[in-house]
Design a protein around this motif. Structure first.
Motif, PDB file in Angstrom:
ATOM      1  N   VAL A   1       3.211  -7.920   7.210  1.00 25.81           N
ATOM      2  CA  VAL A   1       4.558  -8.442   7.473  1.00 25.81           C
ATOM      3  C   VAL A   1       5.528  -7.343   7.904  1.00 25.81           C
ATOM      4  CG1 VAL A   1       4.238 -10.362   5.878  1.00 25.81           C
ATOM      5  CG2 VAL A   1       5.195  -8.212   5.034  1.00 25.81           C
ATOM      6  N   ASN A   2       5.164  -6.081   7.734  1.00 30.71           N
ATOM      7  CA  ASN A   2       6.073  -4.992   8.079  1.00 30.71           C
ATOM      8  C   ASN A   2       5.941  -4.542   9.535  1.00 30.71           C
ATOM      9  OD1 ASN A   2       7.252  -4.858   5.502  1.00 30.71           O
ATOM     10  ND2 ASN A   2       5.558  -3.611   4.732  1.00 30.71           N
ATOM     11  N   ASN A   3       4.719  -4.463  10.048  1.00 30.17           N
ATOM     12  CA  ASN A   3       4.556  -3.980  11.427  1.00 30.17           C
ATOM     13  C   ASN A   3       3.846  -4.973  12.348  1.00 30.17           C
ATOM     14  OD1 ASN A   3       1.788  -3.777  10.859  1.00 30.17           O
ATOM     15  ND2 ASN A   3       1.958  -1.627  10.275  1.00 30.17           N
ATOM     16  N   GLY A   4       3.451  -6.150  11.826  1.00 28.35           N
ATOM     17  CA  GLY A   4       2.864  -7.183  12.667  1.00 28.35           C
ATOM     18  C   GLY A   4       1.387  -7.022  12.967  1.00 28.35           C
TER      19      GLY A   4
ATOM     20  N   THR B   1       0.828  -1.201   0.000  1.00 30.18           N
ATOM     21  CA  THR B   1       0.000   0.000   0.000  1.00 30.18           C
ATOM     22  C   THR B   1       0.871   1.264   0.000  1.00 30.18           C
ATOM     23  OG1 THR B   1      -0.111   0.104   2.414  1.00 30.18           O
ATOM     24  CG2 THR B   1      -1.759  -1.264   1.297  1.00 30.18           C
ATOM     25  N   GLU B   2       0.233   2.413  -0.178  1.00 28.60           N
ATOM     26  CA  GLU B   2       0.967   3.676  -0.221  1.00 28.60           C
ATOM     27  C   GLU B   2       1.679   3.974   1.092  1.00 28.60           C
ATOM     28  OE1 GLU B   2      -1.679   6.750  -1.397  1.00 28.60           O
ATOM     29  OE2 GLU B   2      -1.949   5.990  -3.456  1.00 28.60           O
ATOM     30  N   ASP B   3       1.123   3.482   2.203  1.00 26.83           N
ATOM     31  CA  ASP B   3       1.778   3.721   3.496  1.00 26.83           C
ATOM     32  C   ASP B   3       2.647   2.547   3.931  1.00 26.83           C
ATOM     33  OD1 ASP B   3      -0.277   1.991   3.937  1.00 26.83           O
ATOM     34  OD2 ASP B   3      -1.122   3.051   5.660  1.00 26.83           O
ATOM     35  N   GLY B   4       3.002   1.652   3.007  1.00 24.95           N
ATOM     36  CA  GLY B   4       3.990   0.613   3.272  1.00 24.95           C
ATOM     37  C   GLY B   4       3.468  -0.670   3.865  1.00 24.95           C
ATOM     38  N   GLN B   5       2.164  -0.926   3.838  1.00 28.61           N
ATOM     39  CA  GLN B   5       1.619  -2.175   4.364  1.00 28.61           C
ATOM     40  C   GLN B   5       1.718  -3.288   3.313  1.00 28.61           C
ATOM     41  OE1 GLN B   5      -2.275  -1.814   6.223  1.00 28.61           O
ATOM     42  NE2 GLN B   5      -1.949   0.369   6.577  1.00 28.61           N
ATOM     43  N   SER B   6       2.065  -4.489   3.764  1.00 27.87           N
ATOM     44  CA  SER B   6       2.144  -5.660   2.890  1.00 27.87           C
ATOM     45  C   SER B   6       1.484  -6.830   3.618  1.00 27.87           C
ATOM     46  CB  SER B   6       3.598  -5.989   2.548  1.00 27.87           C
ATOM     47  OG  SER B   6       3.673  -7.110   1.696  1.00 27.87           O
ATOM     48  N   TRP B   7       0.312  -7.257   3.129  1.00 27.12           N
ATOM     49  CA  TRP B   7      -0.514  -8.200   3.867  1.00 27.12           C
ATOM     50  C   TRP B   7      -0.341  -9.630   3.356  1.00 27.12           C
ATOM     51  CZ3 TRP B   7      -3.254  -7.151   8.226  1.00 27.12           C
ATOM     52  CH2 TRP B   7      -3.348  -5.799   8.573  1.00 27.12           C
ATOM     53  N   PHE B   8      -0.315 -10.555   4.328  1.00 26.53           N
ATOM     54  CA  PHE B   8      -0.152 -11.978   4.046  1.00 26.53           C
ATOM     55  C   PHE B   8      -1.323 -12.729   4.676  1.00 26.53           C
ATOM     56  CE2 PHE B   8       1.366 -16.214   5.195  1.00 26.53           C
ATOM     57  CZ  PHE B   8       1.904 -16.646   3.981  1.00 26.53           C
ATOM     58  N   MET B   9      -2.015 -13.560   3.882  1.00 29.79           N
ATOM     59  CA  MET B   9      -3.186 -14.308   4.341  1.00 29.79           C
ATOM     60  C   MET B   9      -2.853 -15.796   4.488  1.00 29.79           C
ATOM     61  SD  MET B   9      -4.503 -11.341   3.561  1.00 29.79           S
ATOM     62  CE  MET B   9      -4.283 -11.130   1.807  1.00 29.79           C
ATOM     63  N   GLU B  10      -3.409 -16.425   5.531  1.00 32.54           N
ATOM     64  CA  GLU B  10      -3.235 -17.861   5.718  1.00 32.54           C
ATOM     65  C   GLU B  10      -4.390 -18.420   6.532  1.00 32.54           C
ATOM     66  OE1 GLU B  10       0.166 -18.854   8.029  1.00 32.54           O
ATOM     67  OE2 GLU B  10      -0.220 -17.344   9.572  1.00 32.54           O
ATOM     68  N   GLN B  11      -4.544 -19.741   6.447  1.00 28.37           N
ATOM     69  CA  GLN B  11      -5.516 -20.457   7.264  1.00 28.37           C
ATOM     70  C   GLN B  11      -4.739 -21.430   8.142  1.00 28.37           C
ATOM     71  OE1 GLN B  11      -8.732 -22.428   5.149  1.00 28.37           O
ATOM     72  NE2 GLN B  11      -9.125 -23.777   6.872  1.00 28.37           N
ATOM     73  N   PRO B  12      -4.384 -21.018   9.354  1.00 24.02           N
ATOM     74  CA  PRO B  12      -3.481 -21.843  10.171  1.00 24.02           C
ATOM     75  C   PRO B  12      -4.140 -23.067  10.792  1.00 24.02           C
ATOM     76  CG  PRO B  12      -4.112 -19.874  11.372  1.00 24.02           C
ATOM     77  CD  PRO B  12      -4.693 -19.737  10.001  1.00 24.02           C
ATOM     78  N   ASP B  13      -5.455 -23.019  10.979  1.00 21.71           N
ATOM     79  CA  ASP B  13      -6.149 -24.121  11.650  1.00 21.71           C
ATOM     80  C   ASP B  13      -7.296 -24.615  10.781  1.00 21.71           C
ATOM     81  OD1 ASP B  13      -4.585 -23.904  14.077  1.00 21.71           O
ATOM     82  OD2 ASP B  13      -5.716 -22.074  14.483  1.00 21.71           O
ATOM     83  N   PHE B  14      -7.787 -25.790  11.134  1.00 22.12           N
ATOM     84  CA  PHE B  14      -8.877 -26.401  10.383  1.00 22.12           C
ATOM     85  C   PHE B  14     -10.045 -26.666  11.311  1.00 22.12           C
ATOM     86  CE2 PHE B  14      -4.923 -27.560   8.304  1.00 22.12           C
ATOM     87  CZ  PHE B  14      -5.173 -27.163   6.991  1.00 22.12           C
ATOM     88  N   SER B  15     -11.242 -26.329  10.833  1.00 26.91           N
ATOM     89  CA  SER B  15     -12.463 -26.530  11.610  1.00 26.91           C
ATOM     90  C   SER B  15     -13.283 -27.642  10.957  1.00 26.91           C
ATOM     91  CB  SER B  15     -13.291 -25.244  11.656  1.00 26.91           C
ATOM     92  OG  SER B  15     -12.532 -24.175  12.181  1.00 26.91           O
ATOM     93  N   PRO B  16     -13.682 -28.671  11.702  1.00 29.88           N
ATOM     94  CA  PRO B  16     -14.466 -29.746  11.102  1.00 29.88           C
ATOM     95  C   PRO B  16     -15.849 -29.271  10.704  1.00 29.88           C
ATOM     96  CG  PRO B  16     -14.322 -30.038  13.484  1.00 29.88           C
ATOM     97  CD  PRO B  16     -13.414 -28.896  13.130  1.00 29.88           C
TER      98      PRO B  16
END
Length: 230
Positions: free
Chosen positions: A103-106, A52-67
């Protein structure tokens, strides 16, 4: 005398081992049934490195599984001694918890993606020779699905309503006295991008588009444990 009783008992046991439950069930041209089972839904994300213009870089994941839960009908057509064609329309219910992280600021965000899907699987079943009351098999096929879940405006991510999947699996026919029970494990792999990239509902809040813009695509995956009653 003891030896005589032992010989008679062994002979009876041998005869019992050869008794087949439902010996003619596999000779029917077609038959019907139903299934119940559980599933686990997954999303495989492909990121594009958008910043983004203000330096954000987003990472998506699905760490867990729901039955989730699934129920289907079954129409089975016998092709020959080894192959069957199976159509099993039904409903799949499930949920995915998506974690999003800058990933830049958590900074983190989270979203639940609930699904209520009408599915139409078409499988070819290849079965081995029957051994007493057991017959293992393999399956391969295709599955179309339609997600009936209501899409909420301003969600961080939205999924398309339709998808098309390939599936492979294995199971075992268990011949019981009054019906056939078939536990089956199936792996399904989506072929289309299910992320909805066109989001007119976010025109008044373009900052929320950063999550969608960070993704090139996302494909669905499923693991399904099913118990067929035939």
């Amino acid at each position: 005398m003891a030896g005589l009783y032992g010989a008679v008992g062994a002979s009876a046991q041998q005869r019992n081992d050869k008794v087949l439950n439902r010996p003619y069930s596999d000779l029917r041209r077609w038959h019907m049934g139903f299934s119940v089972g559980i599933n686990s839904l997954d999303l495989a994300f492909t990121h594009n490195g958008y910043v983004t213009e203000d330096g954000q870089s987003w990472f998506m994941e699905q760490p867990d599984f729901s039955p989730g839960f699934c129920v289907t009908g079954l129409f089975n057509l016998r092709l020959n001694d080894y192959f069957n064609l199976r159509l099993s329309p039904g409903m799949y219910f499930g949920n995915r918890v998506i974690k999003m992280r800058d990933v830049n600021n958590g900074t983190t965000e989270q979203q639940n993606l609930k699904s209520t899907m009408v599915v139409l699987p078409l499988d070819v079943k290849f079965a081995s020779l029957r051994y007493h009351n057991v017959r293992p098999y393999l399956t391969a096929g295709v599955m179309g699905l339609l997600d009936l879940s209501k899409k909420r405006n301003r969600d961080l991510l939205q999924l398309k309503s339709t998808d098309f999947m390939l599936s492979v699996g294995f199971g075992c026919d268990l011949y019981l006295p009054f019906f056939k029970l078939c536990p089956e494990l199936k792996f399904c792999f989506g072929l289309t991008d299910v992320i909805k990239h066109n989001r007119p509902d976010l025109d008044d809040d373009p900052d929320r588009m950063k999550f969608t813009k960070s993704l090139t695509k996302a494909t669905q995956q499923m693991v399904v444990l099913t118990f067929y009653f035939e």
